[in-house]
Design an enzyme around this catalytic site. Structure first.
Site, PDB file in Angstrom:
ATOM      1  N   ASP A  94      67.705  44.984 -22.233  1.00  0.00           N
ATOM      2  CA  ASP A  94      68.312  46.273 -21.915  1.00  0.00           C
ATOM      3  C   ASP A  94      68.176  46.231 -20.579  1.00  0.00           C
ATOM      4  OD1 ASP A  94      68.884  49.106 -21.871  1.00  0.00           O
ATOM      5  OD2 ASP A  94      66.919  49.637 -22.765  1.00  0.00           O
ATOM      6  N   ASP A  96      69.221  48.647 -17.503  1.00  0.00           N
ATOM      7  CA  ASP A  96      69.212  50.015 -16.950  1.00  0.00           C
ATOM      8  C   ASP A  96      69.795  50.136 -15.609  1.00  0.00           C
ATOM      9  OD1 ASP A  96      67.789  51.051 -19.260  1.00  0.00           O
ATOM     10  OD2 ASP A  96      65.833  51.048 -18.320  1.00  0.00           O
ATOM     11  N   GLU A 147      64.546  45.175 -19.638  1.00  0.00           N
ATOM     12  CA  GLU A 147      63.674  45.335 -20.813  1.00  0.00           C
ATOM     13  C   GLU A 147      63.986  44.213 -21.890  1.00  0.00           C
ATOM     14  OE1 GLU A 147      62.569  48.971 -22.354  1.00  0.00           O
ATOM     15  OE2 GLU A 147      63.626  49.900 -20.787  1.00  0.00           O
TER      16      GLU A 147
END
Length: 180
Positions: A94, A96, A147
């Site tokens: 992930d 961001d 992540e």
């Protein structure tokens, strides 16, 4: 911005599809890899909280709260779809705050290059990416807006492919190891 199908959007702000046909295809899951669609690991989400297709609380560790892809896409509960990661070889990185409009941050481009050809989608915020692929993370990691998970978590799923990413899960283990 681009449509779920990968075409550039030239319509008004906030438009997510280039045509009615693409809107219908997106809700039928045409933009999510078949390997993921076949698994009984789908939930809905509302404000990033997992929900069952009936609207109750779902759990990323309790298979009794998960559904099939067809059940989840047919449900109108919440804001959208979610996919549960369950330590079976499917992982997600992930990223961001790596997109500014259609411009990808250099650090994120390096990660995509490491990951290789795999399913990458734009997150619900429109400013991040989900890199789904085959790999093992073990204990998840989280640092500097990056992540990685392969178990005990669910990821929101938009199906809005980034830059025409393939509709298949590639091996992303090398990227996972480099990012830990």
């Amino acid at each position: 911005m681009t449509c779920f199908c990968g075409r550039e959007l030239h319509a008004r702000a906030g438009t997510r599809f280039c045509s009615t046909a693409c809107r219908v295809r997106s809700h039928r899951g045409a933009f999510v890899p078949l390997r993921m669609r076949r698994l009984h690991r789908w939930v809905r989400h509302q404000a990033k909280v997992p929900k069952t297709v009936g609207g109750k609380a779902a759990s990323s560790t309790n298979p009794a709260t998960w559904s099939t892809f067809d059940e989840a896409t047919a449900s109108g509960v919440g804001d959208g779809l979610g996919f549960v990661l369950a330590a079976d070889g499917i992982a997600c990185i992930d990223l961001d705050h790596c997109l500014d409009g259609s411009v990808l941050a250099g650090w994120a481009r390096e990660i995509l290059d490491m990951a290789g050809p795999t399913f990458v989608e734009i997150s619900p915020s429109g400013t991040g990416l989900h890199v789904f692929g085959l790999g093992s993370v073990g204990t998840g990691f989280r640092h500097d807006g990056i992540e990685g998970y392969d178990r005990g978590r669910y990821m929101t799923v938009t199906g809005q492919r980034f830059e025409g990413a393939p509709l298949r899960l590639g091996r992303i283990q090398h990227a996972i190891q480099q990012l830990r």
